[in-house]
Write an enzyme that holds these catalytic residues in place. Structure first.
Site, PDB file in Angstrom:
ATOM      1  N   ARG A  91     -29.887  60.677 -26.816  1.00  0.00           N
ATOM      2  CA  ARG A  91     -29.338  60.688 -25.461  1.00  0.00           C
ATOM      3  C   ARG A  91     -29.597  59.389 -24.687  1.00  0.00           C
ATOM      4  O   ARG A  91     -30.324  58.514 -25.109  1.00  0.00           O
ATOM      5  CB  ARG A  91     -29.908  61.864 -24.667  1.00  0.00           C
ATOM      6  CG  ARG A  91     -31.423  61.942 -24.560  1.00  0.00           C
ATOM      7  CD  ARG A  91     -31.806  63.246 -23.839  1.00  0.00           C
ATOM      8  NE  ARG A  91     -33.248  63.484 -23.777  1.00  0.00           N
ATOM      9  CZ  ARG A  91     -33.946  64.158 -24.677  1.00  0.00           C
ATOM     10  NH1 ARG A  91     -33.347  64.636 -25.744  1.00  0.00           N
ATOM     11  NH2 ARG A  91     -35.254  64.336 -24.532  1.00  0.00           N
ATOM     12  N   ASP A 144     -32.406  61.359 -12.929  1.00  0.00           N
ATOM     13  CA  ASP A 144     -32.225  59.996 -13.416  1.00  0.00           C
ATOM     14  C   ASP A 144     -31.074  59.213 -12.785  1.00  0.00           C
ATOM     15  O   ASP A 144     -29.952  59.716 -12.671  1.00  0.00           O
ATOM     16  CB  ASP A 144     -31.942  60.011 -14.920  1.00  0.00           C
ATOM     17  CG  ASP A 144     -32.972  60.764 -15.713  1.00  0.00           C
ATOM     18  OD1 ASP A 144     -33.974  61.212 -15.147  1.00  0.00           O
ATOM     19  OD2 ASP A 144     -32.756  60.926 -16.929  1.00  0.00           O
ATOM     20  N   TRP A 187     -41.288  64.993 -13.573  1.00  0.00           N
ATOM     21  CA  TRP A 187     -40.909  66.318 -14.058  1.00  0.00           C
ATOM     22  C   TRP A 187     -42.002  67.355 -13.802  1.00  0.00           C
ATOM     23  O   TRP A 187     -41.704  68.522 -13.554  1.00  0.00           O
ATOM     24  CB  TRP A 187     -40.607  66.262 -15.553  1.00  0.00           C
ATOM     25  CG  TRP A 187     -39.337  65.561 -15.877  1.00  0.00           C
ATOM     26  CD1 TRP A 187     -39.205  64.368 -16.544  1.00  0.00           C
ATOM     27  CD2 TRP A 187     -38.003  65.982 -15.551  1.00  0.00           C
ATOM     28  NE1 TRP A 187     -37.875  64.031 -16.643  1.00  0.00           N
ATOM     29  CE2 TRP A 187     -37.118  65.007 -16.055  1.00  0.00           C
ATOM     30  CE3 TRP A 187     -37.475  67.093 -14.890  1.00  0.00           C
ATOM     31  CZ2 TRP A 187     -35.737  65.115 -15.912  1.00  0.00           C
ATOM     32  CZ3 TRP A 187     -36.099  67.195 -14.754  1.00  0.00           C
ATOM     33  CH2 TRP A 187     -35.250  66.211 -15.263  1.00  0.00           C
TER      34      TRP A 187
END
Length: 490
Positions: free
Chosen positions: A162, A35, A300
Site C-alpha cells: 500500500r 494520512d 493511531w
C-alpha cells in the site's frame, strides 16, 4: 446518488463550526482524518488530499478529502474526490500520491478489497489504482487495478501492499510502495512505468532487516542536498534509546541511491519527530525547488479527542526540509511569516522563578525563546494554561534533554502524556521555536535540527504562557500572533 455524492452531501449538511477547530492547520470539515495523500502541484496550485471518513469521528471506510493552497498556510476546502465504490476498492481507498501529467492530475492510491477463501475465512488484498482529474473532479480508470497484488514477487505480502508514492525521472514513472516480505519484515518495493497503466516490478528499494518495526507504511523517496532520503512510517516499533519510541513512528533513511539496482545505500536512520503525534509524512517539491513535508498530527494509539467533538485529526504545519552537514533540518514554511501580527520582543531578559511576560500569551502563536546564558539547571515553558490546566516543555541542562508533559491538559484517557528527547547538536545557546494552533504545539529546536509535535485539547480559555527557571537565565523572546482569514480548508 453515488457513494461520493453521498459523502459530499453529508459533509455539507454536518459541517463543524470553524471556531471549534485549528486556525491554520488542515482539518476535515467533519468526521475523521488521517494520512496526507497526493501532496503535489497541479496547474500552479498546491493540492493536498487526505484519508477521510466523513460519517464519524472514528476510522472507517476510507475516502479521499481534498483541499488546495497557494502558500501552505491558507487552505481552501474542495469536495472529496474518491469513495470506496468499486469492486477493487470496496473496502477503502487507502493512501497514495499524485503527479501532474499531460492527461491531467493523476492520483495513485491503494484499493482494498476483501474476499472469502474456500475455508470461509476472509482475505484482504491491496493493490494500486489510478484516477485522473482536472483538479476538482477525478475519474477512476478502466484499467484498475493498474498494479494488481499478484504482480509482486513470490513471498511478498499481497495483504500489506500500500501507499504508493510516484515520481518521474527521464520520461519514466516510478512508484515506491510499502510492503512486507516472507519474514514479515517491512520493505519498500519499487515499480516503473511509461504510461501509468502498465507497471513492471524493479526491486526492493530498502528493507528493515528485522529492525525498525514491522510494516513500513507511507514511503516517500526524494533527493535532498547531495543525498537521497527515504521516509517510512514503521508500525510496531520498539524503543531504541532516545532516538525511537514504542509504537508508530516516522523515520528517515539517508544515503546514496544505487539507481542501477534500484536500491538505497543507507548511511543513517533517524527519527523525523520526537513527539506524541506525528505519522505518515509526505513531501512534495515546490516550483521554486523547495522540499516541503506535511504529516498527520496524531497517533493511531492515542485518540485523545474530547467526547462530543465532531472532527478528529489534523495535519502539521508544512515544513521545509534541508540537509546540511549530514543533518536533516525542518522549519515551518517561510510563508507563515506573512500572517504574523502583534509582535512582542524581549532582549537579554533575566528570568528567575516563575514569570509571565506582558504580551506573551494565547493559543495561536509563533513564539521563539532563545536561552543565552545563566546559572540555571532547568528551564520550563508552560502554555495553554490557567489555574487548572497547563502543558509544558522542560529543558534539563545537565542531561541536554527536553521533556514534554501534557498530564494536566485535560486528558481523560490512559495514554502517553510524557515523552523526552535528547538534544543531538548542542550549541552555546538553545533556540526553541514553538508554533501553537489552539490544540497543538510544534517545537523546532536549534533551527529545526530536531522537532517535537504533540496535540492537546485543553479548553480554549486556557491561554497563559509561563516561563520558569530554577536559578537565573538570560533569554531573548520573540512572539507573533498568527491571523489567517476564514476561507481555509476545513
Amino acid at each position: 446518488m453515488t457513494e461520493l455524492e453521498k459523502a459530499n452531501q453529508y459533509r455539507e449538511q454536518n459541517r463543524v463550526d470553524e471556531g471549534e477547530k485549528p486556525v491554520f492547520h488542515v482539518t476535515p470539515p467533519v468526521g475523521w482524518m488521517n494520512d496526507p495523500n497526493g501532496f503535489s502541484v497541479f496547474q500552479g496550485t498546491v493540492h493536498l488530499f487526505y484519508q477521510h471518513h466523513p460519517y464519524s469521528e472514528e476510522w472507517g471506510p476510507m475516502h479521499w478529502g481534498h483541499c488546495t493552497t497557494k502558500d501552505f498556510v491558507k487552505w481552501k476546502e474542495l469536495p472529496a474526490v474518491l469513495a470506496p465504490d468499486q469492486r477493487y476498492d470496496a473496502a477503502g481507498c487507502f493512501s497514495g500520491s499524485a503527479i501532474e501529467t499531460e492527461e491531467g492530475h493523476a492520483l495513485l492510491y491503494t484499493g482494498v478489497m476483501e474476499r472469502e477463501r474456500e475455508d470461509g475465512s476472509k482475505e484482504v488484498v491491496q493493490h494500486q489504482c489510478l484516477a485522473v482529474g482536472d483538479g476538482v473532479h477525478y475519474k477512476k480508470v478502466s484499467e484498475n487495478p493498474v498494479i494488481p497484488a499478484g504482480q509482486l514477487p513470490q513471498g511478498f505480502s499481497t495483504e500489506d501492499f500500500r501507499d504508493p508514492k510516484i515520481w518521474r525521472e527521464q520520461g519514466t514513472y516510478y512508484l515506491a510502495a510499502g510492503n512486507k516480505n516472507e519474514k514479515q519484515n517491512g520493505q519498500v518495493v519499487l515499480f516503473a512505468s511509461e504510461d501509468l497503466r502498465n507497471w513492471r516490478y524493479v526491486s526492493v528499494l530498502a528493507d528493515n532487516r528485522g529492525k525498525y518495526g514491522s510494516m513500513w507504511e507511507c514511503p516517500d523517496f526524494f533527493p535532498l542536498g547531495n543525498k537521497y532520503v527515504l521516509v517510512v512510517s514503521p508500525q510496531d516499533m520498539q524503543s531504541d534509546g532516545a532516538e525511537f519510541h514504542n509504537g508508530n513512528q516516522a523515520a528517515a533513511l539517508i544515503g546514496e541511491y544505487d539507481r542501477e539496482h534500484g536500491h538505497l545505500l543507507e548511511e543513517q536512520v533517524i527519527s523525523l519527530d520526537y513527539g506524541t503525534d506525528f505519522y505518515a509524512p509526505q513531501t512534495m517539491e515546490t516550483e521554486d525547488g523547495r522540499r516541503i513535508m506535511i504529516a498527520w498530527m496524531q497517533s493511531w494509539d492515542m485518540n485523545i479527542k474530547p467526547a462530543g467533538q465532531r472532527w478528529n485529526g489534523m495535519m502539521t504545519i508544512p515544513r521545509e526540509l534541508t540537509l546540511r552537514d549530514g543533518r536533516l533540518y525542518q522549519q515551518p514554511v517561510r510563508e507563515i511569516e506573512h500572517y504574523r501580527t502583534e509582535p512582542v520582543a524581549y532582549v537579554d531578559r533575566e528570568i528567575s522563578g516563575r514569570c509571565e511576560l506582558p504580551g506573551i500569551r494565547g493559543r495561536v502563536l509563533d513564539l521563539t525563546i532563545e536561552l543565552q546564558e545563566g546559572d540555571y539547571r532547568e528551564f520550563i515553558v508552560s502554555f495553554a494554561g490557567n489555574e487548572r490546566y497547563h502543558t509544558s516543555f522542560r529543558y534539563v541542562r545537565d542531561t541536554q534533554t527536553i521533556e514534554f508533559d501534557r498530564t494536566y491538559s485535560g486528558i481523560t484517557r490512559d495514554v502517553v502524556c510524557q515523552r523526552s528527547m535528547r538534544i543531538k547538536k548542542a550549541e552555546k545557546t538553545l533556540k526553541l521555536r514553538l508554533i501553537f494552533d489552539r490544540f497543538s504545539v510544534e517545537l523546532f529546536v536549534n533551527d529545526g535540527v530536531q522537532t517535537f509535535t504533540s496535540t492537546f485539547y485543553t479548553p480554549l480559555e486556557a491561554e497563559d504562557i509561563v516561563l520558569e527557571c530554577d536559578k537565573k537565565a538570560i533569554i531573548n523572546v520573540e512572539k507573533y500572533s498568527i491571523s489567517v482569514e476564514d476561507d481555509r480548508c476545513g
